[in-house]
Design a protein around this motif. Structure first.
Motif, mmCIF file in Angstrom:
data_model
loop_
_atom_site.group_PDB
_atom_site.id
_atom_site.type_symbol
_atom_site.label_atom_id
_atom_site.label_comp_id
_atom_site.label_asym_id
_atom_site.label_seq_id
_atom_site.Cartn_x
_atom_site.Cartn_y
_atom_site.Cartn_z
ATOM 1 N N GLN A 101 -1.946 10.334 -8.297
ATOM 2 C CA GLN A 101 -2.970 9.304 -8.498
ATOM 3 C C GLN A 101 -2.819 8.130 -7.535
ATOM 4 O O GLN A 101 -3.793 7.443 -7.233
ATOM 5 C CB GLN A 101 -2.912 8.775 -9.929
ATOM 6 N N LEU A 102 -1.597 7.906 -7.057
ATOM 7 C CA LEU A 102 -1.344 6.744 -6.218
ATOM 8 C C LEU A 102 -1.593 6.999 -4.730
ATOM 9 O O LEU A 102 -1.491 6.070 -3.927
ATOM 10 C CB LEU A 102 0.095 6.269 -6.418
ATOM 11 N N ARG A 113 -1.854 0.865 -8.422
ATOM 12 C CA ARG A 113 -3.289 1.146 -8.426
ATOM 13 C C ARG A 113 -3.618 2.398 -7.613
ATOM 14 O O ARG A 113 -2.951 2.698 -6.609
ATOM 15 C CB ARG A 113 -4.056 -0.046 -7.834
ATOM 16 N N ASN A 114 -4.671 3.107 -8.039
ATOM 17 C CA ASN A 114 -5.137 4.262 -7.284
ATOM 18 C C ASN A 114 -6.057 3.791 -6.152
ATOM 19 O O ASN A 114 -6.258 2.584 -5.950
ATOM 20 C CB ASN A 114 -5.836 5.281 -8.191
ATOM 21 N N SER A 115 -6.635 4.747 -5.423
ATOM 22 C CA SER A 115 -7.472 4.395 -4.268
ATOM 23 C C SER A 115 -8.757 3.688 -4.674
ATOM 24 O O SER A 115 -9.419 3.071 -3.833
ATOM 25 C CB SER A 115 -7.796 5.650 -3.465
ATOM 26 N N ASN A 116 -9.129 3.760 -5.951
ATOM 27 C CA ASN A 116 -10.307 3.038 -6.456
ATOM 28 C C ASN A 116 -9.957 1.648 -6.976
ATOM 29 O O ASN A 116 -10.793 0.971 -7.582
ATOM 30 C CB ASN A 116 -10.988 3.839 -7.566
ATOM 31 N N ASN A 117 -8.694 1.261 -6.799
ATOM 32 C CA ASN A 117 -8.181 -0.040 -7.236
ATOM 33 C C ASN A 117 -8.021 -0.147 -8.750
ATOM 34 O O ASN A 117 -7.878 -1.241 -9.293
ATOM 35 C CB ASN A 117 -9.077 -1.180 -6.732
ATOM 36 N N ASP A 118 -8.036 0.994 -9.439
ATOM 37 C CA ASP A 118 -7.795 1.001 -10.887
ATOM 38 C C ASP A 118 -6.288 1.018 -11.153
ATOM 39 O O ASP A 118 -5.542 1.734 -10.469
ATOM 40 C CB ASP A 118 -8.431 2.236 -11.533
ATOM 41 N N THR A 155 0.831 -1.207 0.000
ATOM 42 C CA THR A 155 0.000 0.000 0.000
ATOM 43 C C THR A 155 0.863 1.253 0.000
ATOM 44 O O THR A 155 2.006 1.249 0.486
ATOM 45 C CB THR A 155 -0.911 0.033 1.241
ATOM 46 N N GLY A 172 -3.419 4.540 -2.574
ATOM 47 C CA GLY A 172 -3.553 3.389 -3.464
ATOM 48 C C GLY A 172 -2.747 2.184 -3.012
ATOM 49 O O GLY A 172 -2.348 2.070 -1.847
ATOM 50 N N SER A 173 -2.493 1.294 -3.942
ATOM 51 C CA SER A 173 -1.818 0.040 -3.622
ATOM 52 C C SER A 173 -1.058 -0.470 -4.835
ATOM 53 O O SER A 173 -1.108 0.125 -5.909
ATOM 54 C CB SER A 173 -2.837 -1.010 -3.163
#
Length: 228
Positions: free
Chosen positions: A60-61, A94-99, A44, A64-65
């Protein structure tokens, strides 16, 4: 923002390593035995970057993870005094929306894509798993993306991140950096886990050659029987 002293030392070591790895790869025989194993990596990022002047990727990160896999010859681990380069890797950021907003990979279409395990460096605590890519944005200008993850000494591919006090006093197990020359920005890695992925029994490079030879022999034998 100017990159901190510890990060500068790491990047300077990595820059030298890039040349060393290329030379070693050229000297290594393709027939040499290797015990490749695949590991799963996940972790993370902090909720906000540690720098104020951030680019699109770093911002963006936030929160995120990352996750993915890497393959390494475990017979070369732990790294001790040598640098161990990875055979292959795919790490999704990935960003906080898991994208997925970026993927670091040995198949990346960049000017440089490398990954390796560093033995413990002066000023650091433990071995460092590094993924680095260079992108050429103009004739004389490159942007480097570097993910450095701190594990315990004698790292063999299995373990959790080793918390390390940064120069600003924060605790982190790694850093993701984006920079040009001496100026860059980044975000801390707050957790990371590396574990062995369940795979079929490992086969050495020389073992693969034996299997291929047996297969070739069986095909020839079958043709001989059919023509008899």
């Amino acid at each position: 923002m100017t990159i901190t002293t510890h990060i500068k030392k790491l990047y300077q070591a990595i820059a030298a390593t890039s040349v060393s790895i290329s030379i070693l790869a050229a000297m290594t025989s393709a027939a040499s035995a290797a015990n490749f194993q695949q590991f799963k990596l996940s972790g993370t990022f902090a909720n906000e970057p540690f720098s104020t002047d951030v680019d699109g990727l770093i911002s963006q990160l936030a929160g995120g993870s990352f996750d993915g896999t890497y393959v390494v010859d475990v017979d070369q681990l732990p790294a001790n005094d040598d640098i161990v380069d990875l055979e292959s890797w795919t790490i999704n950021l990935r960003n906080s929306n898991n994208d997925i907003v970026r993927t670091l990979s040995d198949l990346a279409l960049t000017d440089l894509a490398e990954a390796f395990i560093f033995p413990e460096l002066p000023g650091f605590s433990g071995d460092i798993l590094v993924f680095v890519e260079d992108e050429k944005i103009s004739e004389d200008n490159f942007v480097t993306t570097l993910l450095g993850l701190n594990f315990n000494s004698d790292f063999t591919g299995i373990g959790t991140g080793n918390l390390f006090e940064q120069e600003d006093g924060q605790l982190a197990v790694g850093t993701l950096l984006r920079f040009e020359d001496d100026f860059g920005n980044g975000i801390y890695v707050t957790s990371v886990t590396s574990e062995l992925q369940a795979t079929p029994e490992p086969v050495s490079v020389s073992g693969i050659a034996v299997v291929a030879a047996i297969g070739f022999w069986m095909k020839r034998r079958q043709k001989t029987i059919q023509s008899a």
